[in-house]
Design a protein around this motif. Structure first.
Motif, PDB file in Angstrom:
ATOM      1  N   PHE A   1       1.128  27.910 -90.963  1.00 38.75           N
ATOM      2  CA  PHE A   1      -0.051  27.504 -90.187  1.00 38.75           C
ATOM      3  C   PHE A   1       0.217  27.556 -88.681  1.00 38.75           C
ATOM      4  CE2 PHE A   1      -0.841  25.415 -94.289  1.00 38.75           C
ATOM      5  CZ  PHE A   1      -2.144  25.825 -94.522  1.00 38.75           C
ATOM      6  N   SER A   2       1.314  28.139 -88.300  1.00 38.02           N
ATOM      7  CA  SER A   2       1.706  28.174 -86.888  1.00 38.02           C
ATOM      8  C   SER A   2       0.614  28.801 -86.025  1.00 38.02           C
ATOM      9  CB  SER A   2       3.005  28.954 -86.723  1.00 38.02           C
ATOM     10  OG  SER A   2       3.369  29.039 -85.372  1.00 38.02           O
ATOM     11  N   GLY A   3       0.249  28.117 -84.948  1.00 40.36           N
ATOM     12  CA  GLY A   3      -0.749  28.639 -84.026  1.00 40.36           C
ATOM     13  C   GLY A   3      -2.173  28.494 -84.498  1.00 40.36           C
ATOM     14  N   CYS A   4      -2.400  27.733 -85.563  1.00 35.88           N
ATOM     15  CA  CYS A   4      -3.766  27.544 -86.086  1.00 35.88           C
ATOM     16  C   CYS A   4      -4.451  26.453 -85.252  1.00 35.88           C
ATOM     17  CB  CYS A   4      -3.723  27.158 -87.556  1.00 35.88           C
ATOM     18  SG  CYS A   4      -5.350  27.101 -88.328  1.00 35.88           S
ATOM     19  N   SER A   5      -5.073  26.837 -84.157  1.00 35.47           N
ATOM     20  CA  SER A   5      -5.613  25.879 -83.197  1.00 35.47           C
ATOM     21  C   SER A   5      -6.839  25.148 -83.717  1.00 35.47           C
ATOM     22  CB  SER A   5      -5.964  26.601 -81.888  1.00 35.47           C
ATOM     23  OG  SER A   5      -6.935  27.607 -82.126  1.00 35.47           O
ATOM     24  N   GLY A   6      -7.486  25.646 -84.771  1.00 34.07           N
ATOM     25  CA  GLY A   6      -8.678  24.989 -85.292  1.00 34.07           C
ATOM     26  C   GLY A   6      -8.414  24.037 -86.442  1.00 34.07           C
ATOM     27  N   LEU A   7      -7.161  23.943 -86.897  1.00 35.63           N
ATOM     28  CA  LEU A   7      -6.835  23.088 -88.035  1.00 35.63           C
ATOM     29  C   LEU A   7      -6.856  21.622 -87.616  1.00 35.63           C
ATOM     30  CD1 LEU A   7      -5.855  23.025 -91.021  1.00 35.63           C
ATOM     31  CD2 LEU A   7      -3.515  23.049 -90.126  1.00 35.63           C
ATOM     32  N   THR A   8      -7.724  20.805 -88.245  1.00 34.60           N
ATOM     33  CA  THR A   8      -7.846  19.393 -87.889  1.00 34.60           C
ATOM     34  C   THR A   8      -7.311  18.456 -88.964  1.00 34.60           C
ATOM     35  OG1 THR A   8     -10.115  19.305 -88.758  1.00 34.60           O
ATOM     36  CG2 THR A   8      -9.836  19.829 -86.410  1.00 34.60           C
ATOM     37  N   SER A   9      -7.332  18.877 -90.229  1.00 32.10           N
ATOM     38  CA  SER A   9      -6.802  18.034 -91.300  1.00 32.10           C
ATOM     39  C   SER A   9      -6.328  18.923 -92.445  1.00 32.10           C
ATOM     40  CB  SER A   9      -7.858  17.049 -91.806  1.00 32.10           C
ATOM     41  OG  SER A   9      -8.929  17.729 -92.424  1.00 32.10           O
ATOM     42  N   ILE A  10      -5.426  18.377 -93.251  1.00 34.47           N
ATOM     43  CA  ILE A  10      -4.892  19.147 -94.363  1.00 34.47           C
ATOM     44  C   ILE A  10      -4.460  18.192 -95.471  1.00 34.47           C
ATOM     45  CG2 ILE A  10      -2.519  19.215 -93.463  1.00 34.47           C
ATOM     46  CD1 ILE A  10      -2.340  22.095 -94.596  1.00 34.47           C
ATOM     47  N   THR A  11      -4.675  18.593 -96.717  1.00 38.96           N
ATOM     48  CA  THR A  11      -4.191  17.856 -97.876  1.00 38.96           C
ATOM     49  C   THR A  11      -3.134  18.702 -98.578  1.00 38.96           C
ATOM     50  OG1 THR A  11      -6.277  16.684 -98.197  1.00 38.96           O
ATOM     51  CG2 THR A  11      -4.808  16.840-100.094  1.00 38.96           C
ATOM     52  N   ILE A  12      -1.971  18.125 -98.765  1.00 38.03           N
ATOM     53  CA  ILE A  12      -0.847  18.843 -99.357  1.00 38.03           C
ATOM     54  C   ILE A  12      -0.635  18.292-100.764  1.00 38.03           C
ATOM     55  CG2 ILE A  12       1.607  19.382 -99.138  1.00 38.03           C
ATOM     56  CD1 ILE A  12       1.236  18.928 -96.098  1.00 38.03           C
ATOM     57  N   PRO A  13      -0.916  19.084-101.790  1.00 35.00           N
ATOM     58  CA  PRO A  13      -0.855  18.580-103.172  1.00 35.00           C
ATOM     59  C   PRO A  13       0.567  18.276-103.616  1.00 35.00           C
ATOM     60  CG  PRO A  13      -1.264  20.936-103.148  1.00 35.00           C
ATOM     61  CD  PRO A  13      -1.331  20.488-101.717  1.00 35.00           C
ATOM     62  N   SER A  14       0.658  17.576-104.730  1.00 33.69           N
ATOM     63  CA  SER A  14       1.964  17.169-105.239  1.00 33.69           C
ATOM     64  C   SER A  14       2.800  18.349-105.714  1.00 33.69           C
ATOM     65  CB  SER A  14       1.786  16.168-106.388  1.00 33.69           C
ATOM     66  OG  SER A  14       1.001  16.730-107.423  1.00 33.69           O
ATOM     67  N   SER A  15       2.153  19.499-105.915  1.00 38.56           N
ATOM     68  CA  SER A  15       2.895  20.681-106.356  1.00 38.56           C
ATOM     69  C   SER A  15       3.765  21.271-105.246  1.00 38.56           C
ATOM     70  CB  SER A  15       1.920  21.751-106.869  1.00 38.56           C
ATOM     71  OG  SER A  15       0.980  22.084-105.860  1.00 38.56           O
ATOM     72  N   VAL A  16       3.509  20.882-104.012  1.00 39.74           N
ATOM     73  CA  VAL A  16       4.321  21.379-102.887  1.00 39.74           C
ATOM     74  C   VAL A  16       5.595  20.554-102.811  1.00 39.74           C
ATOM     75  CG1 VAL A  16       4.445  21.650-100.380  1.00 39.74           C
ATOM     76  CG2 VAL A  16       2.330  22.202-101.593  1.00 39.74           C
ATOM     77  N   THR A  17       6.718  21.214-102.923  1.00 40.97           N
ATOM     78  CA  THR A  17       8.005  20.507-102.923  1.00 40.97           C
ATOM     79  C   THR A  17       8.818  20.757-101.661  1.00 40.97           C
ATOM     80  OG1 THR A  17       9.054  22.362-104.088  1.00 40.97           O
ATOM     81  CG2 THR A  17       8.135  20.563-105.435  1.00 40.97           C
ATOM     82  N   SER A  18       8.401  21.745-100.859  1.00 40.14           N
ATOM     83  CA  SER A  18       9.157  22.060 -99.641  1.00 40.14           C
ATOM     84  C   SER A  18       8.213  22.595 -98.573  1.00 40.14           C
ATOM     85  CB  SER A  18      10.249  23.092 -99.948  1.00 40.14           C
ATOM     86  OG  SER A  18      10.949  23.435 -98.764  1.00 40.14           O
ATOM     87  N   LEU A  19       8.463  22.214 -97.323  1.00 39.29           N
ATOM     88  CA  LEU A  19       7.677  22.704 -96.194  1.00 39.29           C
ATOM     89  C   LEU A  19       8.513  23.698 -95.407  1.00 39.29           C
ATOM     90  CD1 LEU A  19       6.112  19.370 -94.878  1.00 39.29           C
ATOM     91  CD2 LEU A  19       5.113  21.030 -96.454  1.00 39.29           C
ATOM     92  N   GLY A  20       7.916  24.836 -95.091  1.00 40.92           N
ATOM     93  CA  GLY A  20       8.627  25.847 -94.331  1.00 40.92           C
ATOM     94  C   GLY A  20       8.871  25.417 -92.901  1.00 40.92           C
ATOM     95  N   THR A  21       9.948  25.895 -92.329  1.00 42.58           N
ATOM     96  CA  THR A  21      10.249  25.604 -90.927  1.00 42.58           C
ATOM     97  C   THR A  21       9.100  26.059 -90.037  1.00 42.58           C
ATOM     98  OG1 THR A  21      12.622  25.816 -91.321  1.00 42.58           O
ATOM     99  CG2 THR A  21      11.862  26.046 -89.040  1.00 42.58           C
ATOM    100  N   SER A  22       8.678  25.166 -89.127  1.00 45.58           N
ATOM    101  CA  SER A  22       7.619  25.457 -88.141  1.00 45.58           C
ATOM    102  C   SER A  22       6.269  25.756 -88.775  1.00 45.58           C
ATOM    103  CB  SER A  22       8.025  26.629 -87.233  1.00 45.58           C
ATOM    104  OG  SER A  22       9.226  26.359 -86.555  1.00 45.58           O
ATOM    105  N   CYS A  23       6.010  25.266 -89.991  1.00 44.69           N
ATOM    106  CA  CYS A  23       4.740  25.636 -90.636  1.00 44.69           C
ATOM    107  C   CYS A  23       3.538  25.020 -89.911  1.00 44.69           C
ATOM    108  CB  CYS A  23       4.737  25.273 -92.118  1.00 44.69           C
ATOM    109  SG  CYS A  23       4.883  23.536 -92.494  1.00 44.69           S
ATOM    110  N   PHE A  24       3.718  23.937 -89.144  1.00 49.21           N
ATOM    111  CA  PHE A  24       2.617  23.367 -88.361  1.00 49.21           C
ATOM    112  C   PHE A  24       2.872  23.477 -86.860  1.00 49.21           C
ATOM    113  CE2 PHE A  24       2.431  20.877 -92.380  1.00 49.21           C
ATOM    114  CZ  PHE A  24       1.223  21.386 -92.827  1.00 49.21           C
ATOM    115  N   TYR A  25       3.713  24.396 -86.463  1.00 41.96           N
ATOM    116  CA  TYR A  25       4.028  24.566 -85.044  1.00 41.96           C
ATOM    117  C   TYR A  25       2.781  25.015 -84.269  1.00 41.96           C
ATOM    118  CZ  TYR A  25       6.165  26.337 -80.760  1.00 41.96           C
ATOM    119  OH  TYR A  25       6.484  26.563 -79.451  1.00 41.96           O
ATOM    120  N   ASN A  26       2.540  24.368 -83.138  1.00 49.96           N
ATOM    121  CA  ASN A  26       1.411  24.714 -82.255  1.00 49.96           C
ATOM    122  C   ASN A  26       0.072  24.603 -82.987  1.00 49.96           C
ATOM    123  OD1 ASN A  26       0.174  25.434 -79.854  1.00 49.96           O
ATOM    124  ND2 ASN A  26       0.380  27.639 -80.229  1.00 49.96           N
TER     125      ASN A  26
END
Length: 253
Positions: free
Chosen positions: A6-31
């Motif tokens: 999601f890096s550089g996604c300037s319009g993202l205001t909220s997100i729901t991360i389900p229980s199936s997600v076990t790992s977050l990528g490096t810098s996935c919410f950067y900027n």
């Protein structure tokens, strides 16, 4: 979730991360500057400390894993909550939101206030006049004499409020004199806010009259300050507020 997904996604205001997600990528919410809410539905994903989630983001997590998230994210992320339960449906619902703070200025003090009990305030002040080793070809620099201010409120058990915005203008305190030396200029601060077509000025002298005009000079109305504050309802997108020989141009929200 992949690296930088999601890096550089300037319009993202909220997100729901389900229980199936076990790992977050490096810098996935950067900027992602507008990301205000993240809801995690499962246990603590690995690599959460490297995902560059905004530290001001409101984070909702399951009660069973609350302490895991607190321990992993530390004091950098103060807004981690367990959603409240809807007593009738049993569904989770967000915490009640703090009341949006007011911003005012008087007696040399900038003041924030919220109707939410025990509210605390987080603010940002920017000054367009700030410069360092700037360049001017002709030696003339026009000063805006204004600070842009934003603030939001937080309190235990409440979701962070929406942001309030205002502009602090520095205008001459002595309207009869026009000093040419910047060190001789006496100034006062006037806070200007606008919301739902209501323009409010604080930091005024009591009984001081503010007149409001359109940009082409048509008078819209006048208001006399009570306890240093004057308000006027306007339908224009831009108005001019005039106090004596001092004027302020205001964008109305």
């Amino acid at each position: 979730m992949g690296n930088g997904c999601f890096s550089g996604c300037s319009g993202l205001t909220s997100i729901t991360i389900p229980s199936s997600v076990t790992s977050l990528g490096t810098s996935c919410f950067y900027n992602c500057p507008k990301l205000e809410k993240a809801t995690f539905q499962g246990k603590l994903p690995s690599n959460i400390t490297n995902c560059y989630l905004q530290s001001t983001c409101i984070i909702y997590v399951p009660k069973a894993y609350f302490q895991d998230y607190k321990d992993a994210l530390g004091s950098t992320y103060p807004y981690i909550y367990v959603p409240l339960k809807d007593e009738t449906s049993g569904e989770e619902k967000p915490n009640e939101q703090c009341a949006v703070p007011t911003i005012s200025y008087a007696d040399g003090k900038l003041t924030f206030a919220s109707s939410t009990p025990n509210a605390e305030y987080h603010y940002t002040i920017t000054d367009t006049d700030m410069a360092s080793d700037a360049y001017s070809q002709d030696g003339i620099v026009k000063l805006s004499a204004a600070y842009n201010i934003s603030a939001y409120a937080t309190a235990d058990g409440y979701k962070a409020s929406d942001k309030a915005t205002a502009t602090l203008y520095w205008v001459e305190a002595n309207l009869q004199n026009t000093p040419t030396n910047i060190n001789q200029t006496a100034t006062r601060g006037i806070i200007v806010t606008s919301n739902d077509g209501i323009v409010t000025l604080s930091g005024l002298n009591n009984d001081e009259t503010v007149r409001f005009y359109t940009v082409d000079g048509k008078q819209l109305g006048a208001a006399k300050a009570v306890n240093g504050t004057a308000s006027q309802a306007v339908s224009e997108s831009v108005v001019i507020a005039k106090m004596g020989n001092q004027t302020i141009k205001i964008a109305v929200k």
